[in-house]
Design a protein around this motif. Structure first.
Motif, PDB file in Angstrom:
ATOM      1  N   LEU A   1     -58.374  67.788  92.389  1.00  0.00           N
ATOM      2  CA  LEU A   1     -56.965  67.496  92.100  1.00  0.00           C
ATOM      3  C   LEU A   1     -56.191  67.593  93.405  1.00  0.00           C
ATOM      4  O   LEU A   1     -55.934  68.688  93.903  1.00  0.00           O
ATOM      5  CB  LEU A   1     -56.394  68.493  91.085  1.00  0.00           C
ATOM      6  N   THR A   2     -55.884  66.423  94.015  1.00  0.00           N
ATOM      7  CA  THR A   2     -55.209  66.441  95.313  1.00  0.00           C
ATOM      8  C   THR A   2     -53.710  66.358  95.119  1.00  0.00           C
ATOM      9  O   THR A   2     -53.200  65.337  94.656  1.00  0.00           O
ATOM     10  CB  THR A   2     -55.674  65.250  96.179  1.00  0.00           C
ATOM     11  N   GLY A   3     -53.052  67.438  95.450  1.00  0.00           N
ATOM     12  CA  GLY A   3     -51.578  67.463  95.445  1.00  0.00           C
ATOM     13  C   GLY A   3     -51.003  67.441  94.043  1.00  0.00           C
ATOM     14  O   GLY A   3     -51.718  67.224  93.067  1.00  0.00           O
ATOM     15  N   PRO A   4     -49.663  67.656  93.963  1.00  0.00           N
ATOM     16  CA  PRO A   4     -49.005  67.670  92.650  1.00  0.00           C
ATOM     17  C   PRO A   4     -48.964  66.252  92.061  1.00  0.00           C
ATOM     18  O   PRO A   4     -48.942  65.273  92.812  1.00  0.00           O
ATOM     19  CB  PRO A   4     -47.586  68.163  92.967  1.00  0.00           C
ATOM     20  N   LEU A   5     -48.938  66.181  90.737  1.00  0.00           N
ATOM     21  CA  LEU A   5     -48.895  64.862  90.082  1.00  0.00           C
ATOM     22  C   LEU A   5     -47.500  64.617  89.514  1.00  0.00           C
ATOM     23  O   LEU A   5     -46.838  65.560  89.066  1.00  0.00           O
ATOM     24  CB  LEU A   5     -49.924  64.811  88.951  1.00  0.00           C
TER      25      LEU A   5
ATOM     26  N   ILE B   1     -44.597  63.228  86.804  1.00  0.00           N
ATOM     27  CA  ILE B   1     -44.493  63.319  85.336  1.00  0.00           C
ATOM     28  C   ILE B   1     -44.882  61.982  84.690  1.00  0.00           C
ATOM     29  O   ILE B   1     -44.539  60.924  85.208  1.00  0.00           O
ATOM     30  CB  ILE B   1     -43.035  63.672  84.947  1.00  0.00           C
ATOM     31  N   VAL B   2     -45.584  62.061  83.585  1.00  0.00           N
ATOM     32  CA  VAL B   2     -45.863  60.837  82.809  1.00  0.00           C
ATOM     33  C   VAL B   2     -45.286  61.049  81.407  1.00  0.00           C
ATOM     34  O   VAL B   2     -44.974  62.171  81.027  1.00  0.00           O
ATOM     35  CB  VAL B   2     -47.375  60.536  82.712  1.00  0.00           C
ATOM     36  N   ARG B   3     -45.175  59.933  80.661  1.00  0.00           N
ATOM     37  CA  ARG B   3     -44.746  60.070  79.262  1.00  0.00           C
ATOM     38  C   ARG B   3     -46.002  59.991  78.415  1.00  0.00           C
ATOM     39  O   ARG B   3     -46.686  58.954  78.435  1.00  0.00           O
ATOM     40  CB  ARG B   3     -43.789  58.932  78.900  1.00  0.00           C
ATOM     41  N   ALA B   4     -46.332  61.068  77.721  1.00  0.00           N
ATOM     42  CA  ALA B   4     -47.620  61.064  77.028  1.00  0.00           C
ATOM     43  C   ALA B   4     -47.636  62.025  75.850  1.00  0.00           C
ATOM     44  O   ALA B   4     -46.834  62.956  75.776  1.00  0.00           O
ATOM     45  CB  ALA B   4     -48.718  61.439  78.001  1.00  0.00           C
ATOM     46  N   ASP B   5     -48.574  61.755  74.953  1.00  0.00           N
ATOM     47  CA  ASP B   5     -48.844  62.686  73.858  1.00  0.00           C
ATOM     48  C   ASP B   5     -49.924  63.631  74.367  1.00  0.00           C
ATOM     49  O   ASP B   5     -51.075  63.231  74.581  1.00  0.00           O
ATOM     50  CB  ASP B   5     -49.315  61.915  72.622  1.00  0.00           C
ATOM     51  N   ARG B   6     -49.534  64.867  74.557  1.00  0.00           N
ATOM     52  CA  ARG B   6     -50.402  65.850  75.211  1.00  0.00           C
ATOM     53  C   ARG B   6     -51.781  65.965  74.552  1.00  0.00           C
ATOM     54  O   ARG B   6     -52.809  65.900  75.217  1.00  0.00           O
ATOM     55  CB  ARG B   6     -49.663  67.189  75.158  1.00  0.00           C
ATOM     56  N   LEU B   7     -51.763  66.085  73.236  1.00  0.00           N
ATOM     57  CA  LEU B   7     -53.036  66.279  72.526  1.00  0.00           C
ATOM     58  C   LEU B   7     -53.953  65.072  72.650  1.00  0.00           C
ATOM     59  O   LEU B   7     -55.165  65.209  72.808  1.00  0.00           O
ATOM     60  CB  LEU B   7     -52.760  66.538  71.043  1.00  0.00           C
ATOM     61  N   GLN B   8     -53.340  63.882  72.561  1.00  0.00           N
ATOM     62  CA  GLN B   8     -54.144  62.650  72.636  1.00  0.00           C
ATOM     63  C   GLN B   8     -54.814  62.532  74.005  1.00  0.00           C
ATOM     64  O   GLN B   8     -55.994  62.180  74.105  1.00  0.00           O
ATOM     65  CB  GLN B   8     -53.267  61.420  72.374  1.00  0.00           C
ATOM     66  N   ILE B   9     -54.043  62.827  75.079  1.00  0.00           N
ATOM     67  CA  ILE B   9     -54.614  62.703  76.432  1.00  0.00           C
ATOM     68  C   ILE B   9     -55.729  63.740  76.618  1.00  0.00           C
ATOM     69  O   ILE B   9     -56.805  63.442  77.168  1.00  0.00           O
ATOM     70  CB  ILE B   9     -53.514  62.894  77.511  1.00  0.00           C
TER      71      ILE B   9
ATOM     72  N   ALA C   1     -51.096  67.393  85.194  1.00  0.00           N
ATOM     73  CA  ALA C   1     -51.950  68.485  85.698  1.00  0.00           C
ATOM     74  C   ALA C   1     -52.133  69.560  84.630  1.00  0.00           C
ATOM     75  O   ALA C   1     -53.206  70.175  84.518  1.00  0.00           O
ATOM     76  CB  ALA C   1     -51.320  69.088  86.955  1.00  0.00           C
ATOM     77  N   VAL C   2     -51.082  69.772  83.818  1.00  0.00           N
ATOM     78  CA  VAL C   2     -51.153  70.774  82.744  1.00  0.00           C
ATOM     79  C   VAL C   2     -52.219  70.356  81.732  1.00  0.00           C
ATOM     80  O   VAL C   2     -53.027  71.176  81.270  1.00  0.00           O
ATOM     81  CB  VAL C   2     -49.767  70.912  82.058  1.00  0.00           C
ATOM     82  N   ILE C   3     -52.242  69.054  81.396  1.00  0.00           N
ATOM     83  CA  ILE C   3     -53.210  68.561  80.405  1.00  0.00           C
ATOM     84  C   ILE C   3     -54.631  68.702  80.965  1.00  0.00           C
ATOM     85  O   ILE C   3     -55.551  69.141  80.287  1.00  0.00           O
ATOM     86  CB  ILE C   3     -52.931  67.086  80.033  1.00  0.00           C
TER      87      ILE C   3
END
Ligand code: ADP
Length: 577
Positions: free
Chosen positions: A455-459, A461-469, A430-432
């Motif tokens: 955006l329905t409800g909280p998401l 956590i995923v493992r991700a490169d923030r900038l790439q996403i 959600a932050v991204i």
């Protein structure tokens, strides 16, 4: 029935009447005629003494006689001591008598060899002088040659290495012929042959000299070797004991006339055994092979071949290991180069996106700046008038808020275009999404396109490169914007929800859609339909999605809407532990 019985009787009667065969093999060292002549008296006397036997004499070489024994074609053999030794070991042969000359020669010292050299070859005096010379003999296995071989060795001459043997084969007279014809410098013959040839007038007494002469004891001939017992009369294993006893009796009872041979009790042949052992020949040859050096020598070619193969294998393995190391290093370098290239491309695409959004972002930052300016002027006026300190405080607070707003926008932009190595970390998607929307909305607003965030409800956590996403989302949003802008009621919907263990982010626009002919090429690098397009956005976005274990797929099925779905897998349970 009657006929068969008669026939059986006839066979039985015939077997009883017919004299039994008594076959005597004789070694023919000077040809079969000479052998027959030498032993004809013995055979004739045996035939007389044993009338119930039909005595047959078979003359031949040692090899021939051995074959006949193996085939059970011979009952007795008269042969040289060396051949007897081999037969004793291989065919359990036993001497039943030893030959003795009538002239008083001792039966235990009756046979040796004589080394002849032409009298005119004055430089050959002793056995040592035979080094490097060509020496004729009957065969390497002939007893005379072997008797001489030991004398050669005693004087430090190896007949095979230090001299050049010339084997002429039987009969032994061929040796004399070879020396006489100059084909050999010396010859080895059986003892007493020289005297016999002189007596027969075949050789002149002054023609040959005896080399390395030794005392000959009771033997009335010139010899070059030590002496061995005379020829034995040998019975082989299969000869019946009764027949052997009768023959032995008859041999010992013979009364020969002068010059003939006479048979005495069998001598011990241990000196012959010693000779063969010293030379490692005949029955002693196989044992020598057990010696490690002989074994190595015997199989040296195999050894060399095996060593070559091992060496080749070693070289091959080393080479393969070296190539593997080099190839691994090359691959690592190529991998690193590709990684840097991908990062560079991502950065380029980010810069390009930022370029496209730059003017609207500048406008976006301009707004708080304009607000700051107007608040600052208001405060100034209030301060000039010397009134309303609360109004001034409120103005300053708003200035700070607007400055914060402008500052966070600048920070987002700077973060987005910053060059950072890729790193996947646990993060709230959600932050991204929020960051991407904040960067994108001013541009959309400038082009008159509505952006709806679903955006329905909280998401999770995923493992991700923030900038790439963020880059993927901005690519999709920018494409949607370019498709929808200028259309009636242009609209973009960004939704994010959890579907099947993944966060599914979808970007939908109500643009004209992708023409069917372009659908297969959308994700190819450098495919673009835009005049200023790079054609890298979708291909890079799909690569990023896959690097995160996810997917990026288009959806053209809904009429009037184009959707791109970006699927990011959730962190597995063990990842949390
Ligand atoms: P670029 O945007 O630089 O052309 P992309 O790889 O992002 O490169 O996109 C490739 C092409 O895909 C675009 O040129 C466009 O033709 C098509 N495309 C992408 N998104 C959409 C969309 N939402 N609607 C229609 N066409 C699109």
């Amino acid at each position: 029935m009657f006929g068969i019985v008669v026939a059986l009787f006839a066979v039985a009667a015939h077997a009883a009447d017919a004299p039994r065969l008594l076959r005597i093999g004789v070694l023919a060292y000077r040809g079969s005629e000479d052998a027959e002549r030498t032993f004809e008296t013995t055979v004739a006397q045996l035939a007389r003494a044993l009338p119930h036997y039909r005595v047959e004499m078979i003359a031949g070489s040692a090899a021939f006689l051995t074959t006949q024994i193996a085939r059970d074609e011979i009952d007795f053999v008269v042969t040289n001591p060396g051949h007897y030794l081999e037969l004793a070991i291989d065919y359990s042969a036993t001497a039943i008598a030893t030959v003795q000359d009538m002239d008083g020669t001792s039966a235990s010292e009756a046979v040796g060899a004589t080394i002849l050299a032409p009298t005119n070859l004055g430089e050959i005096q002793s056995i040592a002088d035979l080094k490097g010379r060509r020496i004729a003999a009957v065969a390497p296995e002939a007893f005379g040659f072997r008797a001489a071989w030991l004398e050669f060795l005693d004087r430090g001459v190896d007949p095979f290495k230090d001299a050049r043997p010339l084997f002429v084969g039987f009969p032994v007279d061929g040796v004399v012929d070879a020396v006489r014809a100059g084909r050999a410098d010396a010859g080895i013959v059986r003892s007493c042959l020289l005297e016999k040839l002189i007596a027969e007038g075949k050789v002149k007494p002054e023609e040959f000299r005896v080399v390395g002469r030794r005392p000959s004891g009771t033997l009335n001939c010139q010899v070059s070797t030590r002496l061995y017992p005379g020829w034995p009369f040998v019975k082989v294993a299969q000869t019946s004991p009764a027949m052997a006893r009768q023959v032995a009796d008859a041999l010992l009872a013979m009364q020969p006339s002068s010059g003939d041979i006479v048979w005495s009790a069998p001598e011990s042949y241990h000196r012959v055994q010693d000779l063969y052992r010293a030379l490692k020949v005949g029955p002693y040859a196989p044992f020598t092979r057990l010696g490690i050096l002989d074994f190595l020598w015997e199989y040296r070619w195999w050894g060399i071949a095996a060593s070559m193969a091992a060496l080749w294998w070693l070289v091959h393995v080393t080479r393969v290991a070296h190539l593997l190391r080099r190839r691994t290093a090359e691959l690592q370098a190529a991998h690193e180069k590709a990684r840097l290239e991908a990062e560079r491309m991502e950065h380029t695409v980010r810069l390009s996106l930022m370029g496209e959004m730059a003017s609207s972002l500048a406008h976006e930052i301009n707004q708080p700046l304009a607000a700051i300016l107007s608040y600052a002027r208001g405060c100034e006026r209030r301060l000039d008038a010397g009134i309303d300190p609360d109004g001034v405080r409120e103005g300053v607070r708003r200035i700070a808020l607007q400055a914060e707003r402008a500052g966070s926008m600048v920070k987002r932009m700077r973060d987005f275009v910053r060059k950072t190595p890729s790193r996947q970390l646990p993060i709230d998607p959600a932050v991204i999404v929020a960051d991407a929307l904040a960067l994108f909305e001013p541009t959309a607003a400038a082009r008159g396109v509505t952006v709806e965030a679903d955006l329905t409800g909280p998401l999770p956590i995923v493992r991700a490169d923030r900038l790439q996403i963020e880059e993927v989302l901005l690519n999709l949003l920018q494409n949607a914007l370019e498709a929808a802008a200028g259309r009636p009621d242009p609209e973009i919907v960004l939704s994010a929800r959890v579907v099947d263990h993944a966060v599914l982010i979808a970007v939908t626009d109500n643009g004209p859609g992708v023409p069917p002919e372009a659908r297969d090429s959308l994700f190819d690098a450098f495919f673009t339909t835009k005049p200023e397009g790079l054609g890298l956005g979708l291909s890079l976005s799909r690569t990023i999605a896959e690097a995160h274990g996810g997917r990026l797929d288009p959806d053209f099925d809904t009429p009037g809407a184009t959707t791109f779905r970006f699927r990011l897998p959730l962190i597995e349970e063990e990842d949390h532990v």
